[in-house]
Design a protein around this motif. Sequence first.
Motif, PDB file in Angstrom:
ATOM      1  N   GLY A  50      47.342  44.800   6.895  1.00  0.00           N
ATOM      2  CA  GLY A  50      45.994  45.340   6.719  1.00  0.00           C
ATOM      3  C   GLY A  50      45.971  46.861   6.630  1.00  0.00           C
ATOM      4  O   GLY A  50      45.307  47.433   5.757  1.00  0.00           O
ATOM      5  N   ARG A 248      48.577  37.393   7.974  1.00  0.00           N
ATOM      6  CA  ARG A 248      49.970  37.114   8.335  1.00  0.00           C
ATOM      7  C   ARG A 248      50.027  36.065   9.425  1.00  0.00           C
ATOM      8  O   ARG A 248      49.086  35.943  10.234  1.00  0.00           O
ATOM      9  CB  ARG A 248      50.667  38.404   8.754  1.00  0.00           C
ATOM     10  CG  ARG A 248      50.040  39.103   9.890  1.00  0.00           C
ATOM     11  CD  ARG A 248      50.466  40.572   9.836  1.00  0.00           C
ATOM     12  NE  ARG A 248      49.569  41.430  10.552  1.00  0.00           N
ATOM     13  CZ  ARG A 248      49.653  41.680  11.856  1.00  0.00           C
ATOM     14  NH1 ARG A 248      50.599  41.112  12.570  1.00  0.00           N
ATOM     15  NH2 ARG A 248      48.803  42.482  12.436  1.00  0.00           N
ATOM     16  N   TRP A 252      48.666  35.706  17.550  1.00  0.00           N
ATOM     17  CA  TRP A 252      47.310  36.174  17.869  1.00  0.00           C
ATOM     18  C   TRP A 252      46.346  36.048  16.690  1.00  0.00           C
ATOM     19  O   TRP A 252      45.131  36.171  16.862  1.00  0.00           O
ATOM     20  CB  TRP A 252      47.324  37.599  18.438  1.00  0.00           C
ATOM     21  CG  TRP A 252      47.545  38.697  17.453  1.00  0.00           C
ATOM     22  CD1 TRP A 252      48.744  39.177  17.014  1.00  0.00           C
ATOM     23  CD2 TRP A 252      46.542  39.493  16.788  1.00  0.00           C
ATOM     24  NE1 TRP A 252      48.558  40.192  16.117  1.00  0.00           N
ATOM     25  CE2 TRP A 252      47.208  40.412  15.965  1.00  0.00           C
ATOM     26  CE3 TRP A 252      45.149  39.503  16.814  1.00  0.00           C
ATOM     27  CZ2 TRP A 252      46.532  41.338  15.172  1.00  0.00           C
ATOM     28  CZ3 TRP A 252      44.472  40.429  16.015  1.00  0.00           C
ATOM     29  CH2 TRP A 252      45.164  41.328  15.211  1.00  0.00           C
ATOM     30  N   VAL A 273      47.036  31.171   3.937  1.00  0.00           N
ATOM     31  CA  VAL A 273      47.558  32.140   2.975  1.00  0.00           C
ATOM     32  C   VAL A 273      48.096  33.329   3.761  1.00  0.00           C
ATOM     33  O   VAL A 273      47.354  33.988   4.488  1.00  0.00           O
ATOM     34  CB  VAL A 273      46.452  32.598   1.990  1.00  0.00           C
ATOM     35  CG1 VAL A 273      47.025  33.570   0.964  1.00  0.00           C
ATOM     36  CG2 VAL A 273      45.830  31.395   1.298  1.00  0.00           C
ATOM     37  N   ARG A 306      50.413  36.135  -0.714  1.00  0.00           N
ATOM     38  CA  ARG A 306      49.848  36.260  -2.063  1.00  0.00           C
ATOM     39  C   ARG A 306      49.256  37.644  -2.243  1.00  0.00           C
ATOM     40  O   ARG A 306      48.862  38.278  -1.263  1.00  0.00           O
ATOM     41  CB  ARG A 306      48.724  35.225  -2.266  1.00  0.00           C
ATOM     42  CG  ARG A 306      49.181  33.814  -2.074  1.00  0.00           C
ATOM     43  CD  ARG A 306      50.017  33.373  -3.237  1.00  0.00           C
ATOM     44  NE  ARG A 306      50.687  32.117  -2.984  1.00  0.00           N
ATOM     45  CZ  ARG A 306      51.279  31.404  -3.937  1.00  0.00           C
ATOM     46  NH1 ARG A 306      51.307  31.845  -5.179  1.00  0.00           N
ATOM     47  NH2 ARG A 306      51.877  30.275  -3.645  1.00  0.00           N
ATOM     48  N   GLY A 330      39.549  43.606  10.685  1.00  0.00           N
ATOM     49  CA  GLY A 330      39.451  42.290  10.056  1.00  0.00           C
ATOM     50  C   GLY A 330      39.055  42.409   8.593  1.00  0.00           C
ATOM     51  O   GLY A 330      37.965  41.995   8.198  1.00  0.00           O
TER      52      GLY A 330
HETATM   53  N1  UDP Z   1      46.645  39.477   2.747  1.00  0.00           N
HETATM   54  C1  UDP Z   1      47.334  39.508   1.556  1.00  0.00           C
HETATM   55  N2  UDP Z   1      48.117  38.430   1.220  1.00  0.00           N
HETATM   56  C2  UDP Z   1      48.209  37.346   2.012  1.00  0.00           C
HETATM   57  C3  UDP Z   1      47.496  37.323   3.239  1.00  0.00           C
HETATM   58  C4  UDP Z   1      46.716  38.408   3.571  1.00  0.00           C
HETATM   59  O1  UDP Z   1      47.242  40.473   0.778  1.00  0.00           O
HETATM   60  O2  UDP Z   1      48.911  36.419   1.635  1.00  0.00           O
HETATM   61  C5  UDP Z   1      45.806  40.629   3.077  1.00  0.00           C
HETATM   62  C6  UDP Z   1      44.362  40.296   3.335  1.00  0.00           C
HETATM   63  O3  UDP Z   1      43.705  40.059   2.119  1.00  0.00           O
HETATM   64  C7  UDP Z   1      43.904  41.546   4.094  1.00  0.00           C
HETATM   65  C8  UDP Z   1      45.151  41.977   4.841  1.00  0.00           C
HETATM   66  O4  UDP Z   1      46.242  41.237   4.282  1.00  0.00           O
HETATM   67  O5  UDP Z   1      43.523  42.555   3.184  1.00  0.00           O
HETATM   68  C9  UDP Z   1      45.082  41.702   6.306  1.00  0.00           C
HETATM   69  O6  UDP Z   1      44.238  42.624   6.906  1.00  0.00           O
HETATM   70  P1  UDP Z   1      43.493  42.314   8.265  1.00  0.00           P
HETATM   71  O7  UDP Z   1      42.735  43.536   8.643  1.00  0.00           O
HETATM   72  O8  UDP Z   1      42.713  41.072   8.146  1.00  0.00           O
HETATM   73  O9  UDP Z   1      44.665  42.017   9.306  1.00  0.00           O
HETATM   74  P2  UDP Z   1      45.930  42.902   9.786  1.00  0.00           P
HETATM   75  O10 UDP Z   1      47.103  42.470   8.957  1.00  0.00           O
HETATM   76  O11 UDP Z   1      45.581  44.345   9.587  1.00  0.00           O
HETATM   77  O12 UDP Z   1      46.076  42.556  11.223  1.00  0.00           O
END
Ligand code: UDP
Length: 419
Positions: A50, A248, A252, A273, A306, A330
């Motif tokens: 993120g 990911r 948690w 995903v 993805r 988030g």
């Molecule tokens: N994401 C992605 N591909 C995936 C799964 C997640 O690009 O297969 C992206 C999702 O779209 C979001 C980011 O990863 O933009 C996760 O950000 P988030 O703030 O929800 O969680 P963090 O990884 O920062 O804890």
Amino acid sequence: MNSPELTQAFPSVETTALQGFPADASDAAAITTSRTPTVLFVDQSGQPGGAELCLLPLAGLCAARSEVLLLAEGPFRARLEALGVRVRVSSNTRVAAISKQALRLGWLRAIPGILGQIRAIAAQARQFDVLYLNTQKAFVLGALGKPLHRRPVIWHVHDVMTGEHFGRMQLRIVRWLAKYAADRLVANSRASADALIALTGLPAQAVPVVHNGVDASTFAAVDATDLVALRRRLGLPETACLAGLFGRLAPWKGQHIAIEAMTHLPDVHLVLVGAALFGEDAYALQLRDQAKQLGVADRVHFAGLRDDMPAWMKAMNLILHTSTEAEPFGRVVIEGMAAGRPIVAAAAGGVLEIVRHRENGWLVKPGDVAGYVEAIETLRAEPELAQRLTDQASEDVREHFTLDRYLQQLTQVIAVAKS
Ligand code: UDP
């Protein structure tokens, strides 16, 4: 669009260019001038988490007069380079191995590597006006090197700095550096800002909040009117009710909560995903075992990592967020809202700044399997309610969580840090 704030921060910026995110360095060059600060961005990860996906459009916007230094190799580099961003990598396996909780004795062996990285960041930072540290390890290493580089330090805080997430020693180091070495702090949510304020005793105005933004046009560009065709293209069940969980794979993030909920929802499929980005491979295996043991493996689909979120999100009937700890922000939640799918999210941390229960989404107590089941059943049984929530969510994204606003606010933070 003509934003007075942005014009103030970047006097000669052609603000209309911001409406479409610059696709490459030549576009970025068109919206920067010699008065725009030059920036070294530093991020500890080579993986597109993120925090990195927040940095991506900002680094793309600033590409002509900035560079990104990554402290690890990985696919994030290619994502940056595709936007015309200059990227360097300076990695050290011992420093990379220092984890959030385990900042105990192991780090002593990493001292030579730590010193090397402090020097590497400082040497690079001297070529730029501003040092923008996008992750916590980058912040510690960049801030410790301040006597060497003497550049204004910005720390973009993407974490809730509490004992729930971090070890005592790490909190102590961060507290000290945030107070004495950071010139500008900016937090991704009120939750992250408040935790840092509580940790450091800094005044509230020292930690402004800039919420993430999304480019709604990338979601609008995906045509989901023929849902069956979209699902076929992605290899998903074509007609089933699909609940998508994006992020990911990590304990948690609570994917196990969603799998358990499936045992009570016999005709719903769960699409996970994301992948284990930061060494959570055991958990990823455990999830597959859990699905088998609970007899729902045929309805739990592991899609892997993805990069075309709009298509994957629009292929779903609804989107789940199941984190069991306070989420710093988030991004997936605002992305789901931009995708026009009803969101069921865990009520903690930054999510509470985005979702209002039964107004623009549905909030569930973190970890409450029955709560998720009830939310999914209700939204399926009441399509008008689901539609009302998604309509309001789309409006909220347009009003508050836009990429333009996000980029304007952060470019201002950079401009102020230089002055
Ligand atoms: N994401 C992605 N591909 C995936 C799964 C997640 O690009 O297969 C992206 C999702 O779209 C979001 C980011 O990863 O933009 C996760 O950000 P988030 O703030 O929800 O969680 P963090 O990884 O920062 O804890």
